[in-house]
Design a protein around this motif. Structure first.
Motif, PDB file in Angstrom:
ATOM      1  N   GLN A 240      56.991  41.639  52.832  1.00 11.16           N
ATOM      2  CA  GLN A 240      56.175  42.842  53.011  1.00 11.16           C
ATOM      3  C   GLN A 240      56.957  44.096  52.635  1.00 11.16           C
ATOM      4  N   LEU A 243      57.035  44.235  48.949  1.00 11.68           N
ATOM      5  CA  LEU A 243      55.728  44.647  48.437  1.00 11.68           C
ATOM      6  C   LEU A 243      55.514  46.145  48.596  1.00 11.68           C
ATOM      7  N   SER A 244      55.992  46.698  49.742  1.00 16.44           N
ATOM      8  CA  SER A 244      55.858  48.152  49.925  1.00 16.44           C
ATOM      9  C   SER A 244      56.712  48.913  48.902  1.00 16.44           C
ATOM     10  N   VAL A 246      57.414  47.865  45.886  1.00 15.36           N
ATOM     11  CA  VAL A 246      56.687  47.772  44.606  1.00 15.36           C
ATOM     12  C   VAL A 246      55.534  48.768  44.573  1.00 15.36           C
ATOM     13  N   GLU A 247      54.810  48.898  45.684  1.00 20.07           N
ATOM     14  CA  GLU A 247      53.700  49.863  45.731  1.00 20.07           C
ATOM     15  C   GLU A 247      54.202  51.292  45.548  1.00 20.07           C
ATOM     16  N   SER A 248      55.367  51.597  46.211  1.00 18.33           N
ATOM     17  CA  SER A 248      55.908  52.955  46.031  1.00 18.33           C
ATOM     18  C   SER A 248      56.330  53.189  44.573  1.00 18.33           C
ATOM     19  N   HIS A 250      54.888  51.799  41.968  1.00 16.38           N
ATOM     20  CA  HIS A 250      53.624  52.024  41.249  1.00 16.38           C
ATOM     21  C   HIS A 250      53.142  53.464  41.414  1.00 16.38           C
ATOM     22  N   LYS A 251      53.273  53.979  42.627  1.00 13.19           N
ATOM     23  CA  LYS A 251      52.837  55.357  42.867  1.00 13.19           C
ATOM     24  C   LYS A 251      53.685  56.346  42.065  1.00 13.19           C
ATOM     25  N   ASP A 351      58.071  44.004  38.992  1.00 11.03           N
ATOM     26  CA  ASP A 351      56.829  43.571  39.643  1.00 11.03           C
ATOM     27  C   ASP A 351      56.526  42.116  39.308  1.00 11.03           C
ATOM     28  N   LYS A 355      56.418  38.984  41.898  1.00  4.20           N
ATOM     29  CA  LYS A 355      55.228  38.120  42.020  1.00  4.20           C
ATOM     30  C   LYS A 355      55.607  36.656  41.888  1.00  4.20           C
TER      31      LYS A 355
END
Length: 466
Positions: A240, A243-244, A246-248, A250-251, A351, A355
């Motif tokens: 998790q 994943l956070s 990776v999301e940051s 992406h942002k 990413d 995955k």
């Protein structure tokens, strides 16, 4: 019987009271009754350790190197006077009461308090008074199983269901169905005849050992499951967190793309402004050409037109400098966009790698879950096989008991026959002894001796000593 008013003083007194009623119990069974009355804030394992330590420290508890403990009611001879006084009074007494009532013999028969604690005949109440263990046993706190065991131990030849209900009913209210359920639930209650039940101590010891091993195996399995769950929870939190991250990323890439779009829009606006200015410059140049054609005609206006041209040229140069500066800014923006694009490619590669790692972890988790399920199935099958083996062993033991009982009957009948033949042999021996004594008396006569000597000489045989 005396009456006890008040709570028991210590763990030793609770153990004395329980063992006096049941005569023999294991440490695990004593722990359950102690936990109901005291030490409720402790864990069952801690209570069991305290019970075991108390049993080993006091001489009034014995176990003969076995799993069950008993209460020694012989006591110390120094405490016999105290015992007789309590039997006469039939109520709890203190040391002060004993001293006031027996001033002359105070130092002779009143033992120290330590000896009373180690004597199985005495118990101490919370108010400091002393009573006898045999007074007023409260049976309501004891389980129906142990009451049935006590009744069957008191009657080793066996009891029927009605007799067992009557005996247990003296201690607590019961139902025949409840007693029948207890008899059928535990394997150490055996039906020796039609409706007659008895208690097998050896089978109970084996049953307790098997149950203890089973509970320990379940505990180890539960601990292993808890460790696996904690490990998988930790892995899930790590995933998790990744994943956070990776999301940051992406942002951040989206914000960089938005900035790039803003720079492109600004560059387009600058291009439109430059086009407008070029158009204006072209118009001005046409006017300059027109003014040059009319230069001869408009000499009065030549200086002003020339001045205006110089102004427009200066402005054009300023615009060219601005254009050059804008080109430099555009080049810088393009280099920044290229670096942002390379970073975006790196984030995409990370990413993809994350995955793939996530898919691998999911596959490992699925394989581990399948392995755990197969292990659970194997353990269940092993448990069933153990149960079948135990039932087979019980059947073999019952057959051996039956054969031994028949052999015992044959041995008893053979022993009676041998006793009878022994009595007949003894009678025959006494008769022969009597005849021998009579023969000795007749041979002791002198005339008989002379005749015997003559007969021996006549036969020419050696002389026999009579």
């Amino acid at each position: 019987m005396g009456i006890l008013s008040g709570q028991l003083n210590s763990l030793t007194d609770v153990l004395k009271k329980t063992l006096f009623f049941f005569e023999s119990l294991s440490v695990a069974e004593l722990t359950n009754y102690v936990h109901k009355q005291m030490l409720k804030d402790y864990a069952p394992v801690q209570v069991e350790e305290k019970v075991r330590l108390c049993l080993e420290q006091h001489d009034c508890f014995t176990n003969d190197h076995g799993p069950s403990w008993t209460l020694n009611l012989e006591g110390y001879k120094d405490n016999d006077q105290f015992y007789t006084i309590l039997l006469k009074k039939q109520k709890p007494l203190s040391f002060a009461d004993m001293a006031n009532g027996n001033k002359k013999k105070k130092g002779k028969f009143v033992s120290e308090q330590v000896k009373l604690i180690n004597d199985g005949r005495f118990i101490q109440l919370s108010n400091g008074y002393w009573g006898l263990t045999e007074w007023e046993v409260e049976t309501s706190q004891y389980s129906l199983k142990h009451l049935v065991i006590k009744a069957l131990i008191m009657n080793p030849t066996g009891l029927s269901l009605a007799q067992l209900s009557e005996v247990v009913g003296k201690w607590r209210a019961n139902d025949k169905k409840e007693i029948e359920g207890v008899l059928k639930k535990f394997p150490y209650f055996e039906e020796i005849g039609k409706g007659v039940w008895c208690y097998n101590q050896e089978a109970r010891v084996i049953y307790d050992k098997i149950l203890k091993r089973y509970l320990m195996a379940l505990k180890r399995q539960r601990d292993r499951w808890i460790r696996d769950r904690e490990r998988w929870t930790e892995r899930l939190t790590n995933l998790q967190n990744q994943l956070s991250e990776v999301e940051s990323a992406h942002k951040e890439a989206a914000a960089a793309l938005a900035l790039r779009q803003n720079d492109i829009n600004r560059f387009e606006q600058l291009n439109t402004q430059m086009a407008e200015k070029d158009l204006l410059l072209a118009l001005r140049k046409k006017e300059i050409y027109r003014y040059k054609e009319h230069l001869q005609k408009l000499e009065s206006k030549a200086n002003s037109i020339l001045y205006q041209c110089r102004l427009w040229v200066k402005r054009a140069r300023d615009h060219e400098l601005e254009n050059q500066q804008l080109r430099e800014v555009l080049n810088k923006n393009q280099s920044g966009l290229e670096t942002m694009f390379t970073k975006l490619q790196q984030y995409k590669e990370r990413d993809r790698e994350n995955k793939t790692k996530l898919l691998e972890l999911k596959e490992l988790h699925a394989e581990r879950v399948a392995e755990l399920q197969t292990e659970i199935v194997n353990l269940k099958q092993k448990l069933e096989r153990l149960n079948e083996a135990r039932e087979h062993e019980e059947k073999i033991w019952r057959e051996e008991i039956n054969t031994l009982s028949t052999d015992l009957k044959h041995a008893m009948s053979e022993g009676e026959r041998l006793n009878k033949s022994l009595r007949l042999s003894q009678q025959e021996i006494t008769r022969i002894k009597n005849e021998y004594k009579m023969l000795e008396q007749t041979m002791a006569h002198p005339l008989v001796r002379v005749v015997a000597k003559l007969f021996c000489k006549f036969k020419k045989t050696p002389q026999q000593v009579i």
